[in-house]
Design a protein around this motif. Structure first.
Motif, PDB file in Angstrom:
ATOM      1  N   UNK A  82       0.847  -1.190   0.000  1.00 26.36           N
ATOM      2  CA  UNK A  82       0.000   0.000   0.000  1.00 26.36           C
ATOM      3  C   UNK A  82       0.872   1.224   0.000  1.00 26.36           C
ATOM      4  N   UNK A  83       0.478   2.252  -0.761  1.00 26.82           N
ATOM      5  CA  UNK A  83       1.164   3.530  -0.621  1.00 26.82           C
ATOM      6  C   UNK A  83       0.146   4.653  -0.719  1.00 26.82           C
ATOM      7  N   UNK A  84       0.497   5.776  -0.112  1.00 28.45           N
ATOM      8  CA  UNK A  84      -0.337   6.970  -0.217  1.00 28.45           C
ATOM      9  C   UNK A  84       0.519   8.057  -0.859  1.00 28.45           C
ATOM     10  N   UNK A  85      -0.051   8.687  -1.876  1.00 27.14           N
ATOM     11  CA  UNK A  85       0.664   9.724  -2.608  1.00 27.14           C
ATOM     12  C   UNK A  85       0.013  11.074  -2.294  1.00 27.14           C
ATOM     13  N   UNK A  86       0.841  12.068  -2.009  1.00 26.84           N
ATOM     14  CA  UNK A  86       0.337  13.414  -1.718  1.00 26.84           C
ATOM     15  C   UNK A  86       0.882  14.383  -2.764  1.00 26.84           C
ATOM     16  N   UNK A  87       0.011  15.288  -3.214  1.00 24.16           N
ATOM     17  CA  UNK A  87       0.422  16.296  -4.188  1.00 24.16           C
ATOM     18  C   UNK A  87      -0.042  17.668  -3.713  1.00 24.16           C
ATOM     19  N   UNK A  88       0.784  18.645  -4.032  1.00 25.34           N
ATOM     20  CA  UNK A  88       0.346  20.026  -3.834  1.00 25.34           C
ATOM     21  C   UNK A  88       0.334  20.663  -5.215  1.00 25.34           C
ATOM     22  N   UNK A  89      -0.860  20.875  -5.739  1.00 21.69           N
ATOM     23  CA  UNK A  89      -0.997  21.417  -7.086  1.00 21.69           C
ATOM     24  C   UNK A  89      -1.436  22.874  -6.968  1.00 21.69           C
ATOM     25  N   UNK A  90      -0.683  23.774  -7.642  1.00 18.49           N
ATOM     26  CA  UNK A  90      -0.969  25.210  -7.551  1.00 18.49           C
ATOM     27  C   UNK A  90      -2.125  25.619  -8.445  1.00 18.49           C
ATOM     28  N   UNK A  91      -2.510  26.891  -8.333  1.00 17.64           N
ATOM     29  CA  UNK A  91      -3.613  27.428  -9.124  1.00 17.64           C
ATOM     30  C   UNK A  91      -3.287  27.385 -10.616  1.00 17.64           C
ATOM     31  N   UNK A  92      -1.989  27.385 -10.945  1.00 16.24           N
ATOM     32  CA  UNK A  92      -1.578  27.329 -12.361  1.00 16.24           C
ATOM     33  C   UNK A  92      -1.533  25.896 -12.875  1.00 16.24           C
ATOM     34  N   UNK A  93      -2.076  24.948 -12.083  1.00 13.12           N
ATOM     35  CA  UNK A  93      -2.142  23.535 -12.470  1.00 13.12           C
ATOM     36  C   UNK A  93      -0.776  22.853 -12.459  1.00 13.12           C
ATOM     37  N   UNK A  94       0.216  23.527 -11.911  1.00 12.40           N
ATOM     38  CA  UNK A  94       1.538  22.876 -11.820  1.00 12.40           C
ATOM     39  C   UNK A  94       1.714  22.238 -10.450  1.00 12.40           C
ATOM     40  N   UNK A  95       2.389  21.054 -10.458  1.00 13.68           N
ATOM     41  CA  UNK A  95       2.647  20.353  -9.201  1.00 13.68           C
ATOM     42  C   UNK A  95       3.767  21.083  -8.458  1.00 13.68           C
ATOM     43  N   UNK A  96       3.443  21.573  -7.252  1.00 16.24           N
ATOM     44  CA  UNK A  96       4.452  22.326  -6.482  1.00 16.24           C
ATOM     45  C   UNK A  96       5.287  21.403  -5.609  1.00 16.24           C
TER      46      UNK A  96
END
Lengths: 157, 418
Positions: free
Chosen positions: A48-62
């Motif tokens: 099992x893994x959990x993936x976290x993303x922070x995606x900005x308002x410009x749709x780019x992954x921060x």
């Protein structure tokens, strides 16, 4: 890695870069400021893994991070993923997976789009191990689930 | 016969068993440039020539549908198919051929009991009792019945050797339990449960018992009359027969009272739109054209096991298990899972912090076939707080050299990841 008298395909599978990312996974742990996350399960082994993303308002992954357990291949793939997708537009990240998957699943043909996979090329050793391709693609399935805000865990099936 | 063999009858029996390896064509091949060491028998066992040839001969000469034609081939097919049922009745010591329902395997056998026996009898406030050791096939069918009826699934715990906590199990066998379903032998850990004792307690308390025998029939003599269970389920492919075959043994009185599991051809006496009359036992539970060739092959497997002798198999495998346990224990960094007092020839383990998938890939490179993962027994893995293990499971055609090859392969993996 010990490069003693093992088969070439095995050395190809467990390349130095892969071993390094599995032993010292980058961006390991929960991302507190995440905008997207998803769980991925490989039913074959129960990993099992959990993936976290922070995606900005410009749709780019921060930023990207992951946590969980896995084999060398899935840990390295997840670690490499978190390095690779930062700065990408989320739509590009999904397309990137399509290329990676076809590159991992069969010998390279002439019809594929030419995209430099960078460090991810280190995962190409799984081509000789059909049962291990899913280990490499699980984090990417999970990325797809996270970006589509899916509530059901991603699987390799 | 050599002098040493005369002096050592055990070694003599072992030597005779070792000769049986020649009967299994699949064992005599190279994998990745190394001779195959097949140690994944708990997942599926290889088939002897006797089984392979019986199936081929049936397909070449005798195939027709069963129970349907007056023509010669249909009669031959029916005789072979029903002949296997008689062999299976004798194999597990059932009273009557009516008690031998032929299924596609243990999974179907358990689902049949869940739906036809337990579902009509269970409701809110009732319990279905299993143990932590069970294979998913002895968990999920009961969860489905619980969803359908409002009954509750209760689970008896295990200790750190992988043995069912009998005190807790007996305490959980209360009068609201509608079914106790327990494995004879754990597929993940090899534990042999004291099913005779468990069924004796259950009978005292009028609790019906189903035993999942999938991992027992390849290793030991099973006698359902001695065990005193109500149902016993097992699979053909674990005991050197073909996949897609299996048996549900059920006590005749219980089977008689149960509604059919599936409807279709062969399970009826008369079909009318106002009322259909079901066929007699065991055909009431065998709807549709069965896996005739498979069942014929399973009959050959039963004959074959009879020739080898289940007692010989048990004694040989116990010696081999002891050897494997000793050799594995000598490896620095190994952790054994499943160290019960009574065990079948199965050993789960982990090595250092190497993931079972990585270990499995590397030992496969040395021609060693083992299972890696959760072995369809995720709760067992959860008990030990691990995602999975590597599992070596031995059959009577394995030998010390196979075990040595496993150990060498593990040492190579250790070196690779050092």
């Amino acid at each position: 890695m010990n490069a003693a008298p093992e088969a070439q395909s095995l050395r190809d599978l467990y390349r130095e870069l892969v071993m390094d990312h599995a032993r010292n996974p980058r961006n390991f742990g929960k991302l507190e400021a995440s905008t997207h996350s998803a769980e991925g399960i490989n039913p074959l082994c129960g990993d099992k893994l959990i993936l976290y993303l922070d995606v900005g308002a410009d749709d780019r992954v921060r930023a990207a991070s992951f946590e969980g357990t896995g084999c060398v291949i899935s840990l390295a793939s997840a670690s490499l993923l978190t390095e690779t997708v930062v700065g990408m537009r989320s739509t590009n990240a999904a397309r990137y997976f399509d290329v990676l998957r076809s590159r991992l699943s069969k010998a390279p043909g002439g019809t594929e789009p030419v995209i430099d996979l960078g460090k991810l090329q280190a995962l190409e050793g799984v081509r000789e191990y059909p049962s291990r391709v899913k280990c490499a693609t699980l984090p990417w399935h999970t990325l797809g689930a996270a970006l589509s805000c899916s509530d059901t865990p991603a699987t390799t099936e | 016969m050599s002098r040493a063999e005369v002096q050592l009858p055990v070694a003599d029996a072992a030597a005779k068993i070792a000769e049986r390896r020649a009967d299994f064509p699949a064992l005599h091949q190279e994998v990745n440039g190394c001779p195959l060491a097949y140690l994944d028998n708990a997942a599926s066992a290889q088939q002897p020539l006797a089984v392979i040839d019986t199936i081929a001969n049936y397909q070449r000469r005798d195939h027709a549908n069963v129970h349907r034609g007056v023509h010669t081939l249909s009669q031959r097919a029916t005789e072979a198919y029903e002949g296997s049922r008689d062999k299976l009745r004798d194999f597990i010591g059932a009273q009557s051929r009516s008690e031998i329902v032929l299924t596609s395997g243990t999974t179907e056998s358990i689902n049949l009991v869940a739906q036809s026996f337990v579902r009509p009898r269970a409701g809110a406030g009732d319990k279905i009792l299993i143990t932590y050791l069970e294979h998913h096939a002895n968990i999920v069918p009961w969860q489905i019945v619980c969803e359908q009826t409002g009954a509750e699934l209760t689970v008896a715990p295990i200790d750190d050797r992988g043995q069912v906590d009998l005190e807790r199990l007996y305490a959980m066998m209360t009068e609201d339990v509608r079914m106790l379903a327990v494995g004879h032998v754990s597929n993940a850990l090899g534990t042999i449960n004291p099913v005779e004792d468990i069924t004796a307690v259950a009978r005292d308390r009028d609790i019906p018992v189903l035993i999942d025998g999938a991992q027992a029939t390849p290793h030991m003599q099973v006698d359902v009359s001695d065990l005193g269970c109500d149902f016993y389920a097992f699979s053909g492919h674990k005991m050197f027969g073909p996949t897609g075959t299996g048996v549900l043994y059920g006590r005749e009185a219980l089977l008689e009272a149960m509604p059919p599991y599936q409807g279709g051809g062969d399970m009826i006496l008369e079909v009318r739109f106002d009322k259909t009359t079901y066929n007699e036992l065991p055909y009431k539970f065998e709807a549709g054209t069965p896996n005739i060739a498979g069942v014929v092959g399973l009959g050959a497997a039963v004959d074959y096991l009879g020739e080898v002798g289940m007692e010989n198999i048990g004694a040989y495998e116990q010696e081999l298990l002891a050897y494997m346990t000793r050799r594995l224990s000598e490896i620095d960094g190994i952790r054994l899972y499943g160290t019960a007092e009574r065990k079948a020839s199965v050993q789960s383990f982990l090595l250092d912090d190497i993931h079972p998938h990585d270990l499995g890939t590397i030992v496969d490179h040395k021609g060693v076939a083992v299972r890696s993962g959760h072995h369809c027994a995720m709760p067992v893995m959860q008990h030990f707080c691990i995602p999975g293990t590597l599992r070596a499971s031995l059959a009577f055609y394995n030998n010390h050299a196979d075990v040595d090859r496993l150990v060498e392969a593990l040492l190579a993996a250790k070196a690779l990841f050092a």
